[in-house]
Write a protein that holds these residues in place. Sequence first.
Motif, short mmCIF file in Angstrom:
data_model
loop_
_atom_site.label_atom_id
_atom_site.label_comp_id
_atom_site.label_asym_id
_atom_site.label_seq_id
_atom_site.Cartn_x
_atom_site.Cartn_y
_atom_site.Cartn_z
N LEU A 32 -8.42 -17.82 -14.47
CA LEU A 32 -9.69 -17.17 -14.08
C LEU A 32 -10.17 -16.17 -15.27
N PRO A 33 -11.53 -16.00 -15.38
CA PRO A 33 -12.18 -15.29 -16.02
C PRO A 33 -12.13 -13.57 -15.90
N ASP A 34 -11.78 -13.27 -14.56
CA ASP A 34 -11.68 -11.98 -14.38
C ASP A 34 -10.34 -11.80 -13.49
N PRO A 35 -9.74 -10.52 -13.55
CA PRO A 35 -8.60 -10.28 -12.40
C PRO A 35 -9.30 -9.95 -11.16
N GLU A 36 -8.79 -9.59 -10.01
CA GLU A 36 -9.52 -9.13 -8.64
C GLU A 36 -8.39 -8.18 -8.26
N VAL A 37 -9.13 -7.45 -7.32
CA VAL A 37 -8.23 -6.60 -6.36
C VAL A 37 -7.36 -7.21 -5.44
N SER A 38 -6.26 -6.87 -5.37
CA SER A 38 -5.10 -7.25 -4.40
C SER A 38 -5.82 -7.51 -2.98
N THR A 39 -5.33 -8.56 -2.32
CA THR A 39 -5.79 -8.77 -0.88
C THR A 39 -5.71 -7.53 0.02
N SER A 40 -4.58 -6.78 -0.06
CA SER A 40 -4.16 -5.88 0.72
C SER A 40 -5.09 -4.45 0.52
N LEU A 41 -5.81 -4.55 -0.61
CA LEU A 41 -6.73 -3.51 -0.93
C LEU A 41 -8.16 -3.77 -0.76
N LYS A 42 -8.60 -4.93 -0.21
CA LYS A 42 -9.81 -5.42 0.35
C LYS A 42 -10.27 -5.13 1.46
N GLY A 43 -9.44 -4.37 2.21
CA GLY A 43 -9.96 -4.44 3.89
C GLY A 43 -10.53 -2.98 4.07
N PRO A 44 -11.12 -2.59 5.25
CA PRO A 44 -11.49 -1.29 5.46
C PRO A 44 -10.58 -0.09 5.18
N SER A 45 -9.30 -0.30 5.18
CA SER A 45 -8.27 0.71 5.13
C SER A 45 -8.14 1.00 3.58
N SER A 46 -8.73 0.23 2.63
CA SER A 46 -8.42 0.48 1.16
C SER A 46 -8.39 1.86 0.73
N GLU A 47 -9.23 2.72 1.13
CA GLU A 47 -9.42 4.12 0.64
C GLU A 47 -8.23 4.67 1.17
N ASN A 48 -7.76 4.61 2.43
CA ASN A 48 -6.79 5.24 3.13
C ASN A 48 -5.41 5.01 2.38
N ILE A 49 -5.31 3.71 2.25
CA ILE A 49 -3.82 3.29 1.68
C ILE A 49 -3.69 3.82 0.32
N LEU A 50 -4.91 4.14 -0.46
CA LEU A 50 -4.74 4.46 -1.99
C LEU A 50 -4.63 5.92 -1.83
N LYS A 51 -5.07 6.66 -1.00
CA LYS A 51 -4.95 8.12 -0.83
C LYS A 51 -3.49 8.35 -0.42
N ALA A 52 -2.72 7.36 0.40
CA ALA A 52 -1.56 7.56 1.07
C ALA A 52 -0.62 7.48 -0.20
N ILE A 53 -0.91 6.65 -1.01
CA ILE A 53 0.19 6.34 -2.10
C ILE A 53 0.05 7.32 -3.31
#
Length: 254
Positions: A87-108
């Motif tokens: 593919l021409p560009d990578p993408e964000v993993s599925t687990s980080l595409k939802g509404p909880s993405s920011e909370n997950i990133l802060k938690a880790i």
Amino acid sequence: MTQIDIPKEHWHNEEKEEKLLERCPPGNEGTKLVDKPATIIDVSGTIIAWYLLDTLTETTQGSENVGSTPGCINLSPAWFQQGHENLPDPEVSTSLKGPSSENILKAIARPAAIASAALRVMHPQQYFTGLRALSHLGDKALSKELPQMLETLQYWASVFNSLSIISNRETPNHRDHLSIPECFDILTTVGNYSNARMSMPSLQLEFRIVRHGVDGVEGDQIAWAWYMRDSVHIYAGVPSCGWAMVEGCILTMV
């Protein structure tokens, strides 16, 4: 404990394994159980692995304990899904595409910072290579108008570009062909468990290097695996780092 599914291309090829063993035969001492802090170094002074015990505080272990339900979660601000490396560009993993993405990133964020700090000592070249790759990814996300990737990178706190959180899974021996050979992965384990062993048969050791796997355990075990995808570094235009050398680590610590 259930067994995690490993893509077939990561499983060992018996013919290839036999050729490798002929080229680099193991010793005659048999498998050794490593149960104290250690580094594995080859004859050229290349550091193959670090093994450190009791390095995470109870607070940090609590932040890494995501529960005992068997499964695997993959997190990345930019990666190519398996089979889609063209593919021409990578993408964000599925687990980080939802509404909880920011909370997950802060938690880790805390575990991410600790793993990054450890890598700064273990393999300085890889640490700065990872930083450059993430910086270049941000530039590409901005210039190519990839808003989801750009936003995720703003909260991504690790120099590694990928994280797998594996809960109560047993993994067969395999090779990580999508990772960068010269780079370390960092694996941390938490949970209330016993009799856990990581097997590296190519080195005749039990405790990620060559071929490796995790045996079943008694209790609940959560493993965090931080790693760098080679395809992401190629996309970012950042050359791979060299191997970790004893001399380089000593100069870093001085």
